[in-house]
Design a protein around this motif. Structure first.
Motif, PDB file in Angstrom:
ATOM      1  N   GLU A 331      54.399  29.104  25.421  1.00 17.77           N
ATOM      2  CA  GLU A 331      53.245  29.319  26.279  1.00 17.77           C
ATOM      3  C   GLU A 331      52.507  27.991  26.442  1.00 17.77           C
ATOM      4  O   GLU A 331      51.919  27.470  25.489  1.00 17.77           O
ATOM      5  N   ALA A 332      52.608  27.419  27.638  1.00 21.42           N
ATOM      6  CA  ALA A 332      51.923  26.160  27.951  1.00 21.42           C
ATOM      7  C   ALA A 332      50.827  26.450  28.965  1.00 21.42           C
ATOM      8  O   ALA A 332      51.029  27.194  29.928  1.00 21.42           O
ATOM      9  N   LYS A 372      60.649  18.680  26.217  1.00 22.29           N
ATOM     10  CA  LYS A 372      60.208  18.017  24.983  1.00 22.29           C
ATOM     11  C   LYS A 372      58.790  18.432  24.607  1.00 22.29           C
ATOM     12  O   LYS A 372      58.470  18.552  23.422  1.00 22.29           O
ATOM     13  N   VAL A 373      57.946  18.661  25.619  1.00 17.26           N
ATOM     14  CA  VAL A 373      56.591  19.155  25.347  1.00 17.26           C
ATOM     15  C   VAL A 373      56.671  20.559  24.757  1.00 17.26           C
ATOM     16  O   VAL A 373      55.983  20.873  23.767  1.00 17.26           O
ATOM     17  N   LEU A 374      57.489  21.435  25.316  1.00 13.71           N
ATOM     18  CA  LEU A 374      57.622  22.800  24.800  1.00 13.71           C
ATOM     19  C   LEU A 374      58.168  22.799  23.377  1.00 13.71           C
ATOM     20  O   LEU A 374      57.779  23.630  22.543  1.00 13.71           O
ATOM     21  N   LEU A 375      59.083  21.854  23.080  1.00 13.88           N
ATOM     22  CA  LEU A 375      59.693  21.783  21.751  1.00 13.88           C
ATOM     23  C   LEU A 375      58.799  21.116  20.717  1.00 13.88           C
ATOM     24  O   LEU A 375      59.095  21.152  19.519  1.00 13.88           O
ATOM     25  N   GLY A 376      57.710  20.482  21.166  1.00 15.32           N
ATOM     26  CA  GLY A 376      56.833  19.776  20.244  1.00 15.32           C
ATOM     27  C   GLY A 376      57.272  18.371  19.936  1.00 15.32           C
ATOM     28  O   GLY A 376      56.711  17.716  19.046  1.00 15.32           O
ATOM     29  N   ARG A 387      54.067  27.853  20.403  1.00 15.17           N
ATOM     30  CA  ARG A 387      55.442  28.307  20.185  1.00 15.17           C
ATOM     31  C   ARG A 387      55.431  29.439  19.164  1.00 15.17           C
ATOM     32  O   ARG A 387      54.593  29.470  18.263  1.00 15.17           O
ATOM     33  N   ALA A 388      56.391  30.348  19.313  1.00 17.30           N
ATOM     34  CA  ALA A 388      56.494  31.452  18.354  1.00 17.30           C
ATOM     35  C   ALA A 388      56.797  30.901  16.967  1.00 17.30           C
ATOM     36  O   ALA A 388      57.657  30.030  16.803  1.00 17.30           O
ATOM     37  N   GLU A 389      56.085  31.409  15.967  1.00 13.80           N
ATOM     38  CA  GLU A 389      56.250  30.900  14.598  1.00 13.80           C
ATOM     39  C   GLU A 389      57.661  31.157  14.075  1.00 13.80           C
ATOM     40  O   GLU A 389      58.199  30.367  13.295  1.00 13.80           O
ATOM     41  N   ARG A 390      58.246  32.260  14.476  1.00 15.46           N
ATOM     42  CA  ARG A 390      59.577  32.607  13.951  1.00 15.46           C
ATOM     43  C   ARG A 390      60.703  32.115  14.857  1.00 15.46           C
ATOM     44  O   ARG A 390      61.860  32.520  14.695  1.00 15.46           O
ATOM     45  N   ALA A 391      60.376  31.242  15.786  1.00 14.67           N
ATOM     46  CA  ALA A 391      61.399  30.710  16.692  1.00 14.67           C
ATOM     47  C   ALA A 391      62.280  29.698  15.964  1.00 14.67           C
ATOM     48  O   ALA A 391      61.788  28.732  15.386  1.00 14.67           O
ATOM     49  N   ARG A 392      63.575  29.953  15.969  1.00 15.10           N
ATOM     50  CA  ARG A 392      64.556  28.983  15.455  1.00 15.10           C
ATOM     51  C   ARG A 392      65.305  28.448  16.674  1.00 15.10           C
ATOM     52  O   ARG A 392      66.166  29.140  17.243  1.00 15.10           O
ATOM     53  N   ILE A 393      64.968  27.220  17.032  1.00 10.82           N
ATOM     54  CA  ILE A 393      65.360  26.689  18.343  1.00 10.82           C
ATOM     55  C   ILE A 393      66.587  25.793  18.230  1.00 10.82           C
ATOM     56  O   ILE A 393      66.623  24.858  17.421  1.00 10.82           O
ATOM     57  N   GLY A 394      67.567  26.086  19.038  1.00  9.46           N
ATOM     58  CA  GLY A 394      68.718  25.194  19.204  1.00  9.46           C
ATOM     59  C   GLY A 394      68.545  24.410  20.494  1.00  9.46           C
ATOM     60  O   GLY A 394      68.390  25.001  21.567  1.00  9.46           O
ATOM     61  N   TYR A 395      68.558  23.079  20.394  1.00  5.08           N
ATOM     62  CA  TYR A 395      68.262  22.225  21.559  1.00  5.08           C
ATOM     63  C   TYR A 395      69.479  21.382  21.902  1.00  5.08           C
ATOM     64  O   TYR A 395      70.045  20.702  21.042  1.00  5.08           O
ATOM     65  N   LEU A 396      69.893  21.452  23.154  1.00  2.00           N
ATOM     66  CA  LEU A 396      70.999  20.622  23.655  1.00  2.00           C
ATOM     67  C   LEU A 396      70.430  19.626  24.651  1.00  2.00           C
ATOM     68  O   LEU A 396      69.999  19.999  25.744  1.00  2.00           O
ATOM     69  N   LEU A 465      67.566  29.250  22.614  1.00  2.00           N
ATOM     70  CA  LEU A 465      68.368  28.118  23.083  1.00  2.00           C
ATOM     71  C   LEU A 465      67.605  27.392  24.189  1.00  2.00           C
ATOM     72  O   LEU A 465      67.153  28.019  25.155  1.00  2.00           O
ATOM     73  N   VAL A 466      67.472  26.069  24.033  1.00  2.00           N
ATOM     74  CA  VAL A 466      66.858  25.218  25.054  1.00  2.00           C
ATOM     75  C   VAL A 466      67.907  24.192  25.466  1.00  2.00           C
ATOM     76  O   VAL A 466      68.328  23.363  24.651  1.00  2.00           O
TER      77      VAL A 466
END
Length: 615
Positions: A331-332, A372-376, A387-396, A465-466
């Motif tokens: 959420e931005a 990159k802004v969304l990912l921090g 960002r969701a606290e329980r989000a486990r993000i895979g970034y490509l 997934l991002v």
């Protein structure tokens, strides 16, 4: 016929790339060349243009065939990108310079009859060659391919992608008899791709192009040629027609294969039975032996049909979502990012659990920056991001970096904690077999690096997934495998891409980023249509909740009919002035007519630019 290849063979280091390639290219065709990475497509193009020679076989080219081929772009010291584009009209520019020199001579010479005759001949050649519309053609190309941001900078300071776009524009402006393009949509944004499709369909040039862009091939190609197993197979129609025809051909081949196998099995059984009967006779029956021998010879003469491969070899990609993230994933609110310039401003963006959201927009609009802004990874100049606290993000990332000193298997095991045997087993799922897993990372192709990154991502613990340009460098088979895997993924998916087939298949929500963000409740085709027919619609997306939709303000597209009528009248008046200039022998009148023609041409260029901007 412009080109014909007969029984072409080509090897590199003992590896046969082309084994028996046959191809003809007729005037007016638009041929799409498809095939897996490494199947020999670029090799074939180099053979056609004469940059390489076949080991065996013959290549016929039409005499004095003008081929345009975008390969390695030479340096142009001291020239801007715009200057490079004008080199497409070098001969017309020379004629224009000669005409201006004659005008100066006529202004200071009383005996102008001979000069006028020469001037008239030059002017006819200049006009017939399109000399009076050079500026319009160049400006239309710059606008269509979106070169405005960098075209006036020194060419030698441009990035590789920017040089490639200028090189593509130059090849198109030259209008060669045969235009050869290798992945022409690379580095183009969505609107530039759509413009290029229209341009190529209307171009008089015969076209031979290599592409993995299925939507582009559907829009442009009139014939598709597949490069597979060292051979070329031709299919009439666009890419969709090729897929349907290939499927039918494979089924027919498989049916013929199974029928032949039944026949061979029956013949072998008959031969065995005849020999058995011959041996059971007392004495042995020579008649049965002769019949068995005759049938064996007939069996040996049968040309065995190779078992067709009904399914293409694809990476085995599977993504698993581990655990829930909560309702609001990204959420931005009112985000602005500025460096020495503003990248984008007042951007609001929302993604809920399980949603699939695409981010698209022009090159340089800040799509990767927004990720990159969304990912921090990057702090915005202003605005807030949650960002969701329980989000486990895979970034490509589209910029794939590994340690150059590492081998492929080492790069994989650095990220995924498994032993060597298990690593080799997992990498085989991504088509890395045998000794290829020990290949130095620095020697990997773009497609191999992307497959390695996907192999790593697949084995990470993620529920979001991002992806930033995930289909870059992948061939069509690998793209289809990735699409199927993402379609099965139950987590949240956010992606930046220019691949319209990929976007249309997977993403029902589209954010268009261009200075600010516009949210469209539909796929990328829906967004493109909305932007085309409602060009003034601007939606600054407010803070989202899962239950709300951003309204899209609808505004009628500007009526250009009056401008088009005025442009037609100006062009007719300009042609009339050119006719009067050809008829007169009076220098004063000639100069006056030339001045009026120049003024009219300037008006035409200005009006044409306005019309292009409103399209």
């Amino acid at each position: 016929m412009l080109i014909e290849l007969q029984h072409i063979q080509k090897q590199f280091g003992g590896h046969a790339v082309l084994t028996d390639a046959n191809l003809h290219v007729n005037a007016g065709e638009r041929i799409g060349l498809v095939g897996r990475n490494g199947s020999g497509k670029t090799t074939l193009l180099r053979l056609i243009v004469g940059a390489d020679s076949p080991d065996e076989g013959t290549i016929y080219r039409k005499q004095r065939l003008h081929i345009g081929y975008l390969a390695q772009i030479p340096a142009h010291p001291g020239k801007s990108g715009r200057d490079v584009l004008y080199t497409a009209f070098a001969e017309l520019t020379r004629l224009g310079d000669e005409m201006r020199q004659l005008e100066e001579q006529m202004a200071s010479n009383d005996d102008i009859d001979a000069l006028l005759e020469t001037y008239g001949a030059l002017q006819t050649r200049y006009e017939n060659g399109g000399g009076y519309v050079i500026d319009s053609k160049v400006n239309a190309m710059i606008d269509g391919l979106r070169l405005n941001r960098f075209v006036d900078r020194p060419f030698d300071t441009l990035s590789g992608g920017e040089r490639t776009k200028v090189g593509l524009a130059l090849a198109l402006l030259q209008e060669p008899e045969l235009l050869i393009l290798d992945e022409p949509t690379n580095h183009l944004d969505l609107e530039a791709m759509a413009w290029l499709e229209t341009f190529l369909r209307e171009s008089p040039s015969t076209l031979l192009l290599v592409s993995h862009d299925r939507v582009f091939l559907d829009a442009v190609a009139t014939r598709v040629v597949e490069c597979e197993d060292g051979k070329l197979t031709s299919f009439d129609g666009n890419y969709s027609a090729f897929v349907a025809q290939k499927e039918k051909r494979l089924l027919d081949q498989f049916h013929a294969y199974t029928e032949q196998q039944k026949k061979i099995k029956k013949m072998k059984e008959t031969i065995r039975q005849l020999r058995q009967w011959a041996n059971e006779g007392n004495p042995p029956n020579e008649k049965f032996y002769r019949r068995a021998k005759s049938m064996e010879k007939a069996l040996a003469r049968i040309e065995t049909i190779k078992r067709p491969r009904l399914e293409a070899v694809q990476p085995d990609i599977q993504f698993t979502a581990n655990g829930r993230t909560g309702r609001d994933v990204f959420e931005a609110t009112d985000v602005t990012v500025s460096y020495d310039r503003t990248v984008f401003e007042h951007v609001s963006f929302y993604t809920g659990h399980g949603e699939r959201v695409a981010i698209v927009g022009p090159n340089g609009s800040g799509k990767s920056t927004l990720l990159k802004v969304l990912l921090g990874q990057l702090e915005p100049t202003s605005g807030t991001v949650r960002r969701a606290e329980r989000a486990r993000i895979g970034y490509l990332s589209q910029h794939i970096d590994f340690e150059d000193s590492h081998r492929l298997i080492e790069a994989f095991r650095d990220r995924i904690a498994v032993d060597e045997g298990k690593a080799r087993q997992l990498l085989a799922q991504f088509l890395f077999y045998g000794a290829s897993v020990f290949k130095p990372v620095k020697d990997l192709s773009g497609g191999e690096k992307m497959r390695l990154m996907l192999a790593i991502l697949m084995h990470e613990d993620v529920n979001v997934l991002v992806l930033d340009e995930p289909t870059n460098h992948l061939d069509i088979e690998a793209r289809e495998a990735l699409e199927d895997a993402l379609d099965r993924f139950t987590g949240t998916l956010v992606a930046v891409s220019h691949d319209r087939y990929f976007l249309n298949k997977l993403f029902p929500v589209t954010y268009w980023l261009d200075v600010t963000a516009t949210r469209f409740p539909g796929n990328v085709t829906y967004a493109l249509e909305k932007r085309q027919y409602e060009p003034e619609a601007v939606v600054a997306v407010p803070k989202k909740t899962k239950s709300t939709e951003a309204p899209v303000t609808t505004v009628d597209a500007r009526d250009t009919s009056a401008d088009e009528a005025r442009l037609s009248a100006l062009e007719e008046a300009h042609q009339e002035l050119l006719h009067q200039m050809n008829e007169t022998n009076d220098l004063t009148e000639l100069m006056a007519l030339q001045h009026r023609a120049d003024v009219l041409q300037a008006d035409i260029d200005t009006l044409l630019d306005q019309l292009l901007e409103s399209m």
